[in-house]
Design an enzyme around this catalytic site. Structure first.
Site, PDB file in Angstrom:
ATOM      1  N   LEU A  50       1.402  -0.537  -3.463  1.00  0.00           N
ATOM      2  CA  LEU A  50       1.622  -1.691  -2.570  1.00  0.00           C
ATOM      3  C   LEU A  50       0.147  -2.396  -2.772  1.00  0.00           C
ATOM      4  CD1 LEU A  50       3.807  -2.938  -0.907  1.00  0.00           C
ATOM      5  CD2 LEU A  50       2.882  -1.926   0.939  1.00  0.00           C
ATOM      6  N   HIS A  51       0.118  -3.239  -3.868  1.00  0.00           N
ATOM      7  CA  HIS A  51      -1.139  -4.005  -4.193  1.00  0.00           C
ATOM      8  C   HIS A  51      -1.756  -4.880  -3.162  1.00  0.00           C
ATOM      9  CE1 HIS A  51      -0.443  -2.148  -8.302  1.00  0.00           C
ATOM     10  NE2 HIS A  51       0.581  -2.708  -8.061  1.00  0.00           N
ATOM     11  N   ASP A  52      -1.108  -5.956  -3.090  1.00  0.00           N
ATOM     12  CA  ASP A  52      -1.718  -7.025  -2.300  1.00  0.00           C
ATOM     13  C   ASP A  52      -1.802  -6.979  -1.022  1.00  0.00           C
ATOM     14  OD1 ASP A  52      -1.905  -8.484  -4.765  1.00  0.00           O
ATOM     15  OD2 ASP A  52       0.340  -9.429  -4.541  1.00  0.00           O
ATOM     16  N   THR A 102      -5.356   0.478  -5.246  1.00  0.00           N
ATOM     17  CA  THR A 102      -3.995   0.146  -4.935  1.00  0.00           C
ATOM     18  C   THR A 102      -2.873   1.234  -5.397  1.00  0.00           C
ATOM     19  OG1 THR A 102      -3.284  -1.122  -6.900  1.00  0.00           O
ATOM     20  CG2 THR A 102      -4.207  -2.390  -4.855  1.00  0.00           C
TER      21      THR A 102
END
Length: 311
Positions: A240-242, A194
């Site tokens: 922007l992880h998720d 991520t």
């Protein structure tokens, strides 16, 4: 053919963008959103999930409140990253769509049992408390879940909430241990991945240029959200992880990784919540997860921008 998914989440600006990505993608059939305590307490995550669905004009999505605390330790939250509401950066009205009466854990169990074996994928964007509780209460569903794709953990990047632990796993390592030992096919999008999905000015401007209310709201969230990581890591933007979880389902060819063994540290004095990822195969422990490490970042942001533009 559409892929049936349940999103288990603790919104969180990046969670909100992940939900938008799913709602903008006709390949995915979002059966329910189950909220869990994590980035902010459960009352806020349950409200935030409904705000996002209403923003996308999807009041038909059932949003269920799940577990309000980890299995065996006090809740740790992340208002220092996401702000006091979890969705600071864009003010949306309070949701008018009702919260589903059914508990989130019960919803996961029911939906998995109602579906055909292997039909449903669980997208876990927060601590794994809801998922682990469902597996504990109803062990039979493990054989029916098609897979779990989750954001959590790290191997080289290591920690973002402690020196050795990523936030989602650290909040409830006992839950993570249950999930990783379940035998369900697991795909992990860790910090190492991520942190290659940086929302820099050029990428943010491309979303803003869509000129829609949804794009404007997303940019407000991301403007607020990225300031923490830019200050902490000194990069060009925040990771922007998720949304990487949803993008992986849509275009797995944007990602590369390998099957490895992952164990969850639950007892270490300095390492509680660590994902002990045997990336180099130095043990004889059987692989139990696909850990993703590589990303076509331009392809990822092109997909994200195009799908937000559909809403």
């Amino acid at each position: 053919m559409t892929r049936k998914i349940i999103i288990d989440t603790d919104p969180g600006q990046d969670d909100a963008v992940a939900i938008l990505l799913a709602l903008g993608s006709p390949e995915l059939d979002l059966l329910a959103v189950t909220a869990v305590a994590g980035n902010v307490p459960l009352p806020l995550t349950a409200v935030n999930a409904r705000k996002v669905c209403e923003l996308a004009n999807r009041r038909d999505i059932a949003v269920h409140a799940g577990c309000d605390a980890p299995l065996s330790q006090p809740l740790v939250t992340a208002e220092h990253v996401h702000g006091k509401t979890g969705l600071d950066g864009t003010d949306l009205p309070d949701p008018t769509m009702p919260l589903a009466e059914e508990h989130g854990v019960d919803a996961i169990i029911r939906l998995v049992r109602e579906g055909a074996p292997g039909e449903i994928t669980i997208c876990a964007l927060g601590p794994l408390t809801n998922v682990a509780t469902a597996l504990t209460r109803a062990p039979d569903i493990a054989a029916r879940i098609g897979g779990i794709v989750l954001m959590g953990g790290a191997y080289f990047e290591v920690g973002n909430i402690t020196p050795t632990a990523e936030f989602n796993i650290y909040v409830d390592p006992e839950a993570a241990e249950i999930v990783f030992s379940s035998g369900i096919p697991i795909t992990v999008l860790p910090l190492d991945l991520t942190h290659k999905a940086l929302i820099d000015r050029t990428r943010l401007d491309a979303i803003r240029a869509l000129g829609t209310p949804v794009a404007e709201a997303a940019c407000g969230w991301l403007d607020f959200y990225e300031r923490f990581d830019v200050k902490k890591y000194g990069g060009d933007g925040g990771p922007l992880h998720d949304p990487c979880v949803i993008a992986y389902l849509l275009k797995p060819d944007l990602f590369t990784g390998r099957e490895i063994n992952v164990e969850i540290e639950t007892e270490g004095r300095f390492t509680r919540g660590m994902t002990v990822a045997d990336w180099w195969g130095v043990t004889d422990r059987k692989a139990n997860a696909t850990f993703i490490g590589g990303l076509d970042a331009d392809g990822f942001f092109s997909l994200l921008t195009e799908r937000i533009g559909r809403l």
